[in-house]
Design a protein around this motif. Structure first.
Motif, PDB file in Angstrom:
ATOM      1  N   LEU A  45      10.303 -37.403   0.283  1.00 59.56           N
ATOM      2  CA  LEU A  45       9.969 -35.882   0.370  1.00 59.56           C
ATOM      3  C   LEU A  45       8.936 -35.474  -0.586  1.00 59.56           C
ATOM      4  O   LEU A  45       9.064 -35.510  -1.727  1.00 59.56           O
ATOM      5  CB  LEU A  45      11.317 -35.000   0.025  1.00 59.56           C
ATOM      6  N   PHE A  46       7.756 -35.104   0.104  1.00 61.14           N
ATOM      7  CA  PHE A  46       6.730 -34.873  -0.824  1.00 61.14           C
ATOM      8  C   PHE A  46       6.839 -33.451  -1.542  1.00 61.14           C
ATOM      9  O   PHE A  46       7.510 -32.678  -1.115  1.00 61.14           O
ATOM     10  CB  PHE A  46       5.421 -34.686  -0.135  1.00 61.14           C
ATOM     11  N   GLY A  47       6.273 -33.376  -2.732  1.00 64.54           N
ATOM     12  CA  GLY A  47       6.198 -31.997  -3.197  1.00 64.54           C
ATOM     13  C   GLY A  47       4.853 -31.352  -3.236  1.00 64.54           C
ATOM     14  O   GLY A  47       3.717 -31.911  -2.866  1.00 64.54           O
ATOM     15  N   ILE A  48       4.696 -30.025  -2.990  1.00 62.29           N
ATOM     16  CA  ILE A  48       3.449 -29.325  -2.442  1.00 62.29           C
ATOM     17  C   ILE A  48       3.355 -28.082  -3.476  1.00 62.29           C
ATOM     18  O   ILE A  48       4.078 -27.255  -3.380  1.00 62.29           O
ATOM     19  CB  ILE A  48       3.269 -29.124  -0.947  1.00 62.29           C
ATOM     20  N   GLU A  49       2.318 -28.049  -4.094  1.00 62.81           N
ATOM     21  CA  GLU A  49       1.939 -26.852  -4.890  1.00 62.81           C
ATOM     22  C   GLU A  49       0.533 -26.041  -4.410  1.00 62.81           C
ATOM     23  O   GLU A  49      -0.455 -27.097  -4.146  1.00 62.81           O
ATOM     24  CB  GLU A  49       1.847 -27.030  -6.419  1.00 62.81           C
ATOM     25  N   ALA A  50       0.484 -24.940  -4.561  1.00 69.45           N
ATOM     26  CA  ALA A  50      -1.072 -24.140  -4.257  1.00 69.45           C
ATOM     27  C   ALA A  50      -1.154 -23.345  -5.450  1.00 69.45           C
ATOM     28  O   ALA A  50      -0.329 -22.702  -6.023  1.00 69.45           O
ATOM     29  CB  ALA A  50      -0.780 -23.719  -2.808  1.00 69.45           C
ATOM     30  N   ARG A  51      -2.425 -23.437  -5.778  1.00 68.21           N
ATOM     31  CA  ARG A  51      -2.886 -22.445  -6.766  1.00 68.21           C
ATOM     32  C   ARG A  51      -4.096 -21.724  -6.111  1.00 68.21           C
ATOM     33  O   ARG A  51      -5.302 -22.480  -5.609  1.00 68.21           O
ATOM     34  CB  ARG A  51      -3.343 -23.221  -7.976  1.00 68.21           C
ATOM     35  N   LYS A  52      -4.346 -20.740  -6.362  1.00 69.75           N
ATOM     36  CA  LYS A  52      -5.319 -19.806  -6.081  1.00 69.75           C
ATOM     37  C   LYS A  52      -6.463 -19.387  -7.163  1.00 69.75           C
ATOM     38  O   LYS A  52      -6.065 -19.512  -8.495  1.00 69.75           O
ATOM     39  CB  LYS A  52      -5.026 -18.384  -5.431  1.00 69.75           C
ATOM     40  N   LYS A  53      -7.600 -19.838  -6.764  1.00 67.69           N
ATOM     41  CA  LYS A  53      -8.842 -19.502  -7.692  1.00 67.69           C
ATOM     42  C   LYS A  53      -9.101 -18.152  -8.016  1.00 67.69           C
ATOM     43  O   LYS A  53      -9.300 -17.478  -6.852  1.00 67.69           O
ATOM     44  CB  LYS A  53     -10.108 -20.408  -7.306  1.00 67.69           C
ATOM     45  N   ILE A  54      -9.026 -17.572  -9.114  1.00 64.88           N
ATOM     46  CA  ILE A  54      -9.224 -16.187  -9.317  1.00 64.88           C
ATOM     47  C   ILE A  54     -10.781 -15.980 -10.442  1.00 64.88           C
ATOM     48  O   ILE A  54     -10.499 -16.865 -11.580  1.00 64.88           O
ATOM     49  CB  ILE A  54      -8.101 -15.733  -9.959  1.00 64.88           C
ATOM     50  N   LYS A  55     -11.613 -15.199  -9.989  1.00 65.61           N
ATOM     51  CA  LYS A  55     -12.671 -15.097 -10.637  1.00 65.61           C
ATOM     52  C   LYS A  55     -12.596 -13.809 -11.490  1.00 65.61           C
ATOM     53  O   LYS A  55     -12.647 -12.699 -10.992  1.00 65.61           O
ATOM     54  CB  LYS A  55     -14.036 -15.016  -9.980  1.00 65.61           C
ATOM     55  N   ASP A 103     -13.509 -18.732 -13.871  1.00 65.07           N
ATOM     56  CA  ASP A 103     -12.468 -19.218 -13.127  1.00 65.07           C
ATOM     57  C   ASP A 103     -10.934 -19.319 -13.770  1.00 65.07           C
ATOM     58  O   ASP A 103     -10.932 -19.857 -14.937  1.00 65.07           O
ATOM     59  CB  ASP A 103     -12.892 -20.423 -12.373  1.00 65.07           C
ATOM     60  N   PHE A 104     -10.347 -18.677 -13.188  1.00 62.20           N
ATOM     61  CA  PHE A 104      -8.811 -18.925 -13.816  1.00 62.20           C
ATOM     62  C   PHE A 104      -8.018 -19.544 -12.454  1.00 62.20           C
ATOM     63  O   PHE A 104      -8.212 -19.081 -11.314  1.00 62.20           O
ATOM     64  CB  PHE A 104      -8.246 -17.677 -14.180  1.00 62.20           C
ATOM     65  N   TRP A 105      -6.796 -19.932 -12.640  1.00 61.94           N
ATOM     66  CA  TRP A 105      -6.035 -20.408 -11.792  1.00 61.94           C
ATOM     67  C   TRP A 105      -4.625 -19.674 -11.588  1.00 61.94           C
ATOM     68  O   TRP A 105      -4.116 -19.376 -12.711  1.00 61.94           O
ATOM     69  CB  TRP A 105      -5.737 -21.957 -11.947  1.00 61.94           C
ATOM     70  N   SER A 106      -3.995 -19.324 -10.550  1.00 63.70           N
ATOM     71  CA  SER A 106      -2.832 -18.735 -10.550  1.00 63.70           C
ATOM     72  C   SER A 106      -1.611 -19.535 -10.895  1.00 63.70           C
ATOM     73  O   SER A 106      -1.890 -20.863 -10.797  1.00 63.70           O
ATOM     74  CB  SER A 106      -2.638 -18.112  -9.132  1.00 63.70           C
TER      75      SER A 106
END
Length: 120
Positions: free
Chosen positions: A99-109, A114-117
């Protein structure tokens, strides 16, 4: 702590159609010999389970693996865009191997930086 399989900055194709998977990560998806696709399950940071189809080219020495079915639903649910980031890991959750793990992060300028959520 889950073992990171790969981290990917999303391209336009990744957010509009399907996500290409790095070739060196393909063995983790364990597509049976002689077959070219497999349904895989992933769980996000909230414990929500997602289903994706991992496919390869049928008659090509370069299989070019992709996640198709179910992938765009995840992208839309998370509001992902080109330049955002996805991290796949292969944890052992409640004894559910594979069972894979998945994460997403949005790039915020902000002010040109650049910053990551936090993971989504």
């Amino acid at each position: 702590m889950p073992k990171k399989l790969f981290k990917k900055t999303l391209s336009k194709t990744d957010v509009d159609y399907r996500m290409t998977i790095p070739m060196d990560s393909l063995p983790a998806f364990q597509i049976p010999e002689g077959e070219h696709q497999k349904e895989v399950a992933a769980v996000d940071i909230d414990g929500h389970r997602w289903s994706f189809r991992c496919c390869t080219r049928k008659k090509d020495p370069h299989p070019k693996p992709v996640l198709s079915s179910g992938w765009i639903k995840f992208v839309k649910n998370r509001g992902l865009k080109e330049g955002d980031e996805v991290i796949f890991s292969v944890p052992h959750i409640d004894g559910a191997e594979g069972l894979f793990g998945i994460e997403a992060r949005k790039k915020i300028k902000v002010f040109g930086q650049d910053f990551w959520s936090n993971p989504l």
